[in-house]
Design a protein around this motif. Structure first.
Motif: not given
Ligand code: SAM
Length: 280
Positions: A55-58, A87-90
């Motif tokens: 899910f590309r989370t941290r 959720v991923y967000f950049s």
């Protein structure tokens, strides 16, 4: 901010501190400075793990202000509600998202294979005359926010939110449908190129492929990405009509995110998905 040992992103009214490896930083003091300089920031979090997993989370730790991880971020006239822990967000993809949206021609059908909370998809719907954007993500939390964002930005008729593995969704429902495919998952995009190619309409199609690449001094990161993609493309019966590459951002020492924009022409008679060359 005067101290060089803290880097941070601002997403809506949340600041996320990313301490620079190898430097000791006083995070609480840094958080106070961030709030003083950015008056709209209500919460400061610290990122304690790298972005990882499917899910590309941290993982995030609360440092200052309101204890929350949900916010609304504004970009290119759109609003994106997102939980930064789920959720991923950049915000660093700001230029990339509008760059791709400006390439979309009227009436195009677009597939976003790794759509997160829907940022690329919604910005495309708002800033182009695309007829349809199929917006896929495997993270149920991402698609929950994506659906809310589609409604918030009033693009419900043109952006379809789809939960699932993009390769399986394309195989089952979206073969030969797209004029353009976005693959904003640098860790896996090249592996998923067979699905992207399968989703393109016969004849011409466009793919935007993202990659992470290490390049030491004297090495060209763009050439390294282009070489990986050329090797993958050699497995298919198609011609590359146009190929542009750019560095999206530097993400660490000798470590880059790149994007390659491809225009492909399918060999006549090959019906995609079945376009993969058979071993001789
Ligand atoms: C780097 S993020 C996408 C960022 C998004 N495009 C944006 O601009 O904010 C990659 C996304 O791909 C999703 N993902 C990972 N594997 C997937 C798969 N097999 N099929 C669909 N989505 C997937 C992750 O859940 C994650 O939300």
């Amino acid at each position: 901010l005067s101290t060089p040992t803290i880097a941070y992103d601002i997403i809506g009214d949340i600041a996320i501190i990313k301490p620079i490896p190898g430097f000791q930083a006083n995070v609480t003091e840094g958080a106070g400075k961030i709030v003083a300089v950015n008056r709209h920031v209500r919460t400061v979090l610290r990122q304690t793990t790298p972005v990882s997993g499917e899910f590309r989370t941290r993982t995030l730790e609360w440092i200052l202000g309101e204890k929350k991880t949900e916010t609304v971020h504004r970009e290119h006239g759109c609003q994106f509600k997102v939980d930064v822990a789920k959720v991923y967000f950049s915000p660093r993809l700001l230029y990339e998202r509008i760059r791709v949206a400006r390439k979309v021609a009227p009436d195009e059908t677009v597939i976003n294979m790794f759509a997160g909370a829907g940022c690329f998809s919604i910005i495309i719907a708002k800033h182009s005359q695309a007829s349809k954007v199929f917006s896929i993500d495997i993270n149920p939390e991402a698609t929950r926010y994506m659906f809310e964002n589609v409604c918030l930005n009033k693009v419900a008729g043109r952006v379809s939110t789809i939960l699932g593995d993009s390769k399986a969704i394309i195989e089952l429902h979206l073969r030969a449908r797209a004029d353009r495919v976005l693959m904003p998952l640098p860790t896996r995009a090249i592996a998923y190129m067979d699905a992207a190619i399968a989703s393109l309409k016969p004849k011409l199609g466009n793919i935007h492929i993202y990659d992470f690449v290490h390049a030491k001094k004297g090495e060209n990161p763009l050439q390294k990405t282009l070489d990986k993609i050329a090797s993958r493309l050699s497995q298919f019966e198609l011609s590359v009509i146009r190929r542009d590459a750019r560095i999206v951002r530097t993400i660490g020492p000798n470590w880059y995110q790149t994007v390659v924009d491809l225009t492909l022409e399918m060999a006549s008679g090959t019906k995609l998905c079945g376009a993969e060359k058979q071993p001789s």
